[in-house]
Design a protein around this motif. Structure first.
Motif, PDB file in Angstrom:
ATOM      1  N   PRO A 108      22.031   3.211 -19.813  1.00 27.69           N
ATOM      2  CA  PRO A 108      21.846   3.517 -18.384  1.00 27.69           C
ATOM      3  C   PRO A 108      20.427   3.214 -17.888  1.00 27.69           C
ATOM      4  O   PRO A 108      20.258   2.634 -16.812  1.00 27.69           O
ATOM      5  CB  PRO A 108      22.176   5.012 -18.286  1.00 27.69           C
ATOM      6  N   ALA A 109      19.426   3.575 -18.660  1.00 29.90           N
ATOM      7  CA  ALA A 109      18.047   3.311 -18.249  1.00 29.90           C
ATOM      8  C   ALA A 109      17.736   1.823 -18.283  1.00 29.90           C
ATOM      9  O   ALA A 109      17.009   1.309 -17.421  1.00 29.90           O
ATOM     10  CB  ALA A 109      17.078   4.075 -19.155  1.00 29.90           C
ATOM     11  N   VAL A 111      19.888  -0.647 -17.757  1.00 32.08           N
ATOM     12  CA  VAL A 111      20.542  -1.239 -16.591  1.00 32.08           C
ATOM     13  C   VAL A 111      19.743  -0.937 -15.331  1.00 32.08           C
ATOM     14  O   VAL A 111      19.469  -1.833 -14.521  1.00 32.08           O
ATOM     15  CB  VAL A 111      21.998  -0.746 -16.448  1.00 32.08           C
ATOM     16  N   GLN A 112      19.350   0.322 -15.170  1.00 33.49           N
ATOM     17  CA  GLN A 112      18.592   0.695 -13.972  1.00 33.49           C
ATOM     18  C   GLN A 112      17.298  -0.098 -13.860  1.00 33.49           C
ATOM     19  O   GLN A 112      16.951  -0.580 -12.773  1.00 33.49           O
ATOM     20  CB  GLN A 112      18.300   2.193 -13.995  1.00 33.49           C
ATOM     21  N   ALA A 113      16.597  -0.269 -14.975  1.00 32.00           N
ATOM     22  CA  ALA A 113      15.342  -1.028 -14.951  1.00 32.00           C
ATOM     23  C   ALA A 113      15.589  -2.476 -14.550  1.00 32.00           C
ATOM     24  O   ALA A 113      14.806  -3.054 -13.789  1.00 32.00           O
ATOM     25  CB  ALA A 113      14.661  -0.952 -16.316  1.00 32.00           C
ATOM     26  N   VAL A 115      18.174  -3.671 -12.787  1.00 28.06           N
ATOM     27  CA  VAL A 115      18.601  -3.726 -11.376  1.00 28.06           C
ATOM     28  C   VAL A 115      17.373  -3.640 -10.480  1.00 28.06           C
ATOM     29  O   VAL A 115      17.252  -4.385  -9.500  1.00 28.06           O
ATOM     30  CB  VAL A 115      19.608  -2.598 -11.066  1.00 28.06           C
ATOM     31  N   GLN A 116      16.441  -2.776 -10.825  1.00 23.26           N
ATOM     32  CA  GLN A 116      15.217  -2.647 -10.027  1.00 23.26           C
ATOM     33  C   GLN A 116      14.393  -3.939 -10.065  1.00 23.26           C
ATOM     34  O   GLN A 116      13.794  -4.313  -9.067  1.00 23.26           O
ATOM     35  CB  GLN A 116      14.389  -1.468 -10.503  1.00 23.26           C
TER      36      GLN A 116
END
Length: 120
Positions: A108-109, A111-113, A115-116
């Protein structure tokens, strides 16, 4: 109407490009996290690493697999040595290493990084 259609097509291409870049970056970061934890004795396990697109099957170098990746594809990573699960989960009195599961917990982290990174 043609103007709207063209604008929508450009928007769709831009979104798909960002999804593709974020996905490839996330898979590469997941791979790096897992590979960093693979124990090295002879290096065979670490060197057997790769991945693919679609259903898991024949492992190929990750860079080659990611070059074919498109938004919406399913990517996977893995190790080709038959003893990889024994190292991951433990066997014959050896403690589990958990290199793949440990990296997966970071997904999850990761992917979030990514996407950002592409959203900017």
């Amino acid at each position: 109407m043609a103007d709207f259609s063209g604008a929508f097509a450009r928007f769709e291409r831009a979104v798909n490009d960002k999804v593709r870049r974020a996905s490839i970056g996330a898979v590469q970061d997941l791979a790096a996290a897992a590979q960093a934890k693979v124990p090295v004795d002879t290096g065979a396990l670490k060197n057997s690493f790769g991945g693919g697109i679609g259903e898991p099957g024949q492992i190929e170098p990750l860079a080659a697999a990611m070059a074919k990746f498109q938004a919406g594809d399913q990517a996977w990573i893995g190790w080709g040595m038959e003893y990889a699960p024994h190292v991951e989960f433990g066997a014959q009195g050896r403690s589990p290493v958990g290199f793949a599961r440990g990296a997966a917990q970071q997904w999850p982290a990761i992917v979030q990084a990514n996407v950002q990174k592409v959203a900017g």
